[in-house]
Write a protein that holds these residues in place. Sequence first.
Motif, PDB file in Angstrom:
ATOM      1  N   ASP A 115       0.824  -1.205   0.000  1.00 55.34           N
ATOM      2  CA  ASP A 115       0.000   0.000   0.000  1.00 55.34           C
ATOM      3  C   ASP A 115       0.865   1.265   0.000  1.00 55.34           C
ATOM      4  O   ASP A 115       1.794   1.389   0.792  1.00 55.34           O
ATOM      5  CB  ASP A 115      -0.903  -0.022   1.247  1.00 55.34           C
ATOM      6  CG  ASP A 115      -2.122   0.863   1.091  1.00 55.34           C
ATOM      7  OD1 ASP A 115      -1.956   2.078   0.871  1.00 55.34           O
ATOM      8  OD2 ASP A 115      -3.244   0.336   1.181  1.00 55.34           O
ATOM      9  N   GLY A 116       0.529   2.182  -0.909  1.00 53.24           N
ATOM     10  CA  GLY A 116       1.154   3.509  -0.890  1.00 53.24           C
ATOM     11  C   GLY A 116       2.630   3.532  -1.231  1.00 53.24           C
ATOM     12  O   GLY A 116       3.350   4.421  -0.762  1.00 53.24           O
ATOM     13  N   SER A 151      -7.094   4.150  -0.734  1.00 53.77           N
ATOM     14  CA  SER A 151      -6.984   2.687  -0.750  1.00 53.77           C
ATOM     15  C   SER A 151      -8.254   1.966  -1.176  1.00 53.77           C
ATOM     16  O   SER A 151      -8.182   0.935  -1.854  1.00 53.77           O
ATOM     17  CB  SER A 151      -6.575   2.193   0.636  1.00 53.77           C
ATOM     18  OG  SER A 151      -5.337   2.734   1.011  1.00 53.77           O
ATOM     19  N   TRP A 189      -7.606  -0.689  -4.153  1.00 48.73           N
ATOM     20  CA  TRP A 189      -7.599  -2.157  -4.032  1.00 48.73           C
ATOM     21  C   TRP A 189      -8.806  -2.771  -4.702  1.00 48.73           C
ATOM     22  O   TRP A 189      -8.733  -3.872  -5.266  1.00 48.73           O
ATOM     23  CB  TRP A 189      -7.464  -2.581  -2.563  1.00 48.73           C
ATOM     24  CG  TRP A 189      -6.125  -2.194  -2.043  1.00 48.73           C
ATOM     25  CD1 TRP A 189      -5.847  -1.230  -1.110  1.00 48.73           C
ATOM     26  CD2 TRP A 189      -4.856  -2.685  -2.494  1.00 48.73           C
ATOM     27  NE1 TRP A 189      -4.490  -1.109  -0.954  1.00 48.73           N
ATOM     28  CE2 TRP A 189      -3.864  -1.982  -1.786  1.00 48.73           C
ATOM     29  CE3 TRP A 189      -4.462  -3.632  -3.428  1.00 48.73           C
ATOM     30  CZ2 TRP A 189      -2.496  -2.197  -1.980  1.00 48.73           C
ATOM     31  CZ3 TRP A 189      -3.100  -3.865  -3.633  1.00 48.73           C
ATOM     32  CH2 TRP A 189      -2.141  -3.157  -2.908  1.00 48.73           C
ATOM     33  N   ASP A 240       2.521   2.603   3.593  1.00 49.10           N
ATOM     34  CA  ASP A 240       1.518   3.665   3.524  1.00 49.10           C
ATOM     35  C   ASP A 240       1.414   4.407   4.847  1.00 49.10           C
ATOM     36  O   ASP A 240       1.347   5.641   4.884  1.00 49.10           O
ATOM     37  CB  ASP A 240       0.161   3.074   3.151  1.00 49.10           C
ATOM     38  CG  ASP A 240      -0.896   4.159   3.044  1.00 49.10           C
ATOM     39  OD1 ASP A 240      -0.738   5.040   2.172  1.00 49.10           O
ATOM     40  OD2 ASP A 240      -1.841   4.157   3.843  1.00 49.10           O
ATOM     41  N   ASP A 266      -1.624   0.675  -4.711  1.00 51.30           N
ATOM     42  CA  ASP A 266      -2.937   1.278  -4.956  1.00 51.30           C
ATOM     43  C   ASP A 266      -2.886   2.774  -5.212  1.00 51.30           C
ATOM     44  O   ASP A 266      -3.856   3.356  -5.663  1.00 51.30           O
ATOM     45  CB  ASP A 266      -3.876   0.972  -3.782  1.00 51.30           C
ATOM     46  CG  ASP A 266      -3.301   1.434  -2.443  1.00 51.30           C
ATOM     47  OD1 ASP A 266      -2.061   1.549  -2.315  1.00 51.30           O
ATOM     48  OD2 ASP A 266      -4.093   1.669  -1.518  1.00 51.30           O
ATOM     49  N   HIS A 267      -1.769   3.426  -4.888  1.00 52.19           N
ATOM     50  CA  HIS A 267      -1.581   4.871  -5.078  1.00 52.19           C
ATOM     51  C   HIS A 267      -0.184   5.198  -4.579  1.00 52.19           C
ATOM     52  O   HIS A 267       0.473   4.343  -3.964  1.00 52.19           O
ATOM     53  CB  HIS A 267      -2.617   5.704  -4.296  1.00 52.19           C
ATOM     54  CG  HIS A 267      -2.701   5.317  -2.841  1.00 52.19           C
ATOM     55  ND1 HIS A 267      -1.723   5.636  -1.937  1.00 52.19           N
ATOM     56  CD2 HIS A 267      -3.608   4.587  -2.162  1.00 52.19           C
ATOM     57  CE1 HIS A 267      -2.045   5.132  -0.757  1.00 52.19           C
ATOM     58  NE2 HIS A 267      -3.180   4.467  -0.862  1.00 52.19           N
ATOM     59  N   HIS A 278      -2.180  11.332   0.475  1.00 50.51           N
ATOM     60  CA  HIS A 278      -2.625  11.022  -0.883  1.00 50.51           C
ATOM     61  C   HIS A 278      -4.134  11.183  -0.907  1.00 50.51           C
ATOM     62  O   HIS A 278      -4.758  11.366   0.134  1.00 50.51           O
ATOM     63  CB  HIS A 278      -2.207   9.603  -1.278  1.00 50.51           C
ATOM     64  CG  HIS A 278      -2.675   8.564  -0.309  1.00 50.51           C
ATOM     65  ND1 HIS A 278      -3.945   8.044  -0.321  1.00 50.51           N
ATOM     66  CD2 HIS A 278      -2.051   8.004   0.763  1.00 50.51           C
ATOM     67  CE1 HIS A 278      -4.073   7.180   0.662  1.00 50.51           C
ATOM     68  NE2 HIS A 278      -2.945   7.131   1.350  1.00 50.51           N
TER      69      HIS A 278
HETATM   70 ZN   LIG Z   1      -3.651   2.820   0.156  1.00 53.20          ZN
END
Ligand SMILES: [Zn+2]
Length: 273
Positions: A12-13, A51, A55, A156, A205-206, A214
């Motif tokens: 994540d992130g 997120s 996802w 993240d 996811d980003h 974010h």
């Molecule tokens: Zn995320």
Amino acid sequence: MTARKALLIGIDGLLFRKVASVAAPTLQRLASTAVFAESRIYPDGTTKTVSGPGWSTIVTGTWPEKHGVQDNDFVDHRLSSYPDLLTRATREGLTTFVVAAWKPITSTVISDEVSVRHDFSEAVDWAEADRAAVDRATPLLAGDVDLAFVYLGQVDEVGHASGAASAEYAAAVESADANVARVIAAVEARPEYADEEWLVVITTDHGHTPVGGHGGQSDDERSTFVLTYGASVAAEARIELVDIAPTMLSHLGVAIDERWELDGRSVLEGVRE
Ligand SMILES: [Zn+2]
């Protein structure tokens, strides 16, 4: 016949360009040897880079206008109409599991048709949560499994606390790299590994801003990547987040049905029926 298996690792992130400047030997090696593609979310230019939609897009193979997840509260989502790839594989009789350190993954994003869903979001901190998730994943990866999703959340969380430009974020990327190495080692240690064909996909996811956070539309927040190896993925494939689910399902021999209305397509070379 060679048994086909698939592993999805979500970090994540993760702003992938940070990987090159830290001690992340596994991700560095894969970035140079695997099929690697960067892309920017979202095509509509307005969906929040958070997120929930991220996802949901990755696991369903559809953009938010279909799965309906616009942020992290999942109000009015349509995930039952656009189910995740583990659910689709489970319906075909395949064995799946998910381990995750962010509660909505196991409570909402992956449906309860997937019986093995382990949540580690109650751990004392995010480093421990990821470690516990990997500790749970490794024995599961040694056993009877066709498709697994391992989600890591520490990068993240550290991004939010300290920013993507921080030394803390760099350290979190290094720890994610070590976790990825452990997960891949568990797959490669399978006694049957030589007779199996594993497709491994690593994604995010980003991204994150330099100061952390974010949700907006800056290049750093929109930054995503897909790293793919182990199966015959076309080297020139411009794989995006929505292509992950159809590619993994195709690899597993699950035929993609037009009625699923997926936005992505399989990037495997040749037709695999
Ligand atoms: Zn995320």
